[in-house]
Structure formats: structure tokens, C-alpha cells
Design a protein around this motif. Sequence first.
Motif, PDB file in Angstrom:
ATOM      1  N   GLY A   1       1.475   3.122   4.949  1.00 25.23           N
ATOM      2  CA  GLY A   1       0.957   4.519   4.733  1.00 25.23           C
ATOM      3  C   GLY A   1      -0.007   5.027   3.508  1.00 25.23           C
TER       4      GLY A   1
ATOM      5  N   THR B   1       7.460  -1.839   1.252  1.00 29.73           N
ATOM      6  CA  THR B   1       6.820  -2.588   2.626  1.00 29.73           C
ATOM      7  C   THR B   1       7.460  -3.583   3.412  1.00 29.73           C
TER       8      THR B   1
ATOM      9  N   ARG C   1       0.071   7.237   8.241  1.00 28.20           N
ATOM     10  CA  ARG C   1       0.411   5.817   8.913  1.00 28.20           C
ATOM     11  C   ARG C   1      -0.120   4.894   9.792  1.00 28.20           C
TER      12      ARG C   1
ATOM     13  N   VAL D   1       4.581  -1.247   9.028  1.00 26.15           N
ATOM     14  CA  VAL D   1       3.883   0.081   8.707  1.00 26.15           C
ATOM     15  C   VAL D   1       3.383  -0.015   7.412  1.00 26.15           C
TER      16      VAL D   1
END
Length: 154
Positions: free
Chosen positions: A27, A18, A86, A25
Motif C-alpha cells: 500500500g 507486509t 494498494r 499486498v
Amino acid sequence: MAAKTWILTGSLENFRATREHGFRVIGMKERRRNLAQQIEPGDRIVFYVTGVQAFGGMIEVTGELYEDRTKIWPGKPGKADPYPWRFETAPVLVLDEERFVPAVELVTDLEHARKWPAEHWTLAFQGQLRAVSDSDAALLEERLRSAAGVRAAA
């Protein structure tokens, strides 16, 4: 409706992935779609990093839920999950690994963690995602800011 704060449990490897994407972003696992649908722009997500059992930072959700199965996160060995649900996000406060806030220092003060017997506090952070109370959110943000050497927001 007021913004919520969520705790997202993940591995150090997923946290690092990440970071490689600039914390832009995030998820959720396939089976967390219903929970992901409850997340809205303006909500904040605090990272709980397994293995090291510590909090690593906070991001803010800036976009609506979308589906994307492009691999970003390694997932568990042999059980790669594309984390398809996401959101676009922005970093609020992200700690270097040596500054992570040990969860054991907060468990007696977190309402969420007090739902479990003290000797089994780690159960509070199993599963990928959970919303926390406003008081837990404030405590987590304060401790993250303190660890980063940043003054609390006015």
C-alpha cells in the motif's frame, strides 16, 4: 512500455506487517496516489527499510491499483495511515532481517543516491516512493540475490 523498478521506503514494523501478509499486498500513503497511479502490473518494488537503512527484498506488482482502507500496516505512532492505494503483489526475493543489504554499501554505485552529497546519502531514501533507473534496478536485484545466496536470473 518496459516495467519499472521502484524503491519503497518504510519502517521495519511495516516490512514485518507486509511479511505477515505473505508479501501479497502493498500500500501507498494517501498523498502518494499520483505516484501509485504510475505503477503497473509487472513493475517491481524494492523495500528500503528505515532505521536499519537497508534493502530487505523485492516484490512484483501483479494487479491493478485499488483503494482499501483496512488497516494492515502500523504506520507512525500517533499518525496511523491506512496506506489506501494498494496493489496485489508477489514476492520475488525477500531477505531475512539478518541478511538485509546495508544501503551504505550501495550508495556510491546507485545513480539515484549520487544526486545527493555523499555525507547526506540518506536523503535519497526519504519520501515513500521513487522510480529508479534500469542500472540501479539491476544492481539492487544482483545484491539482493547475492545476499540471499540465489543465482542471478538468466
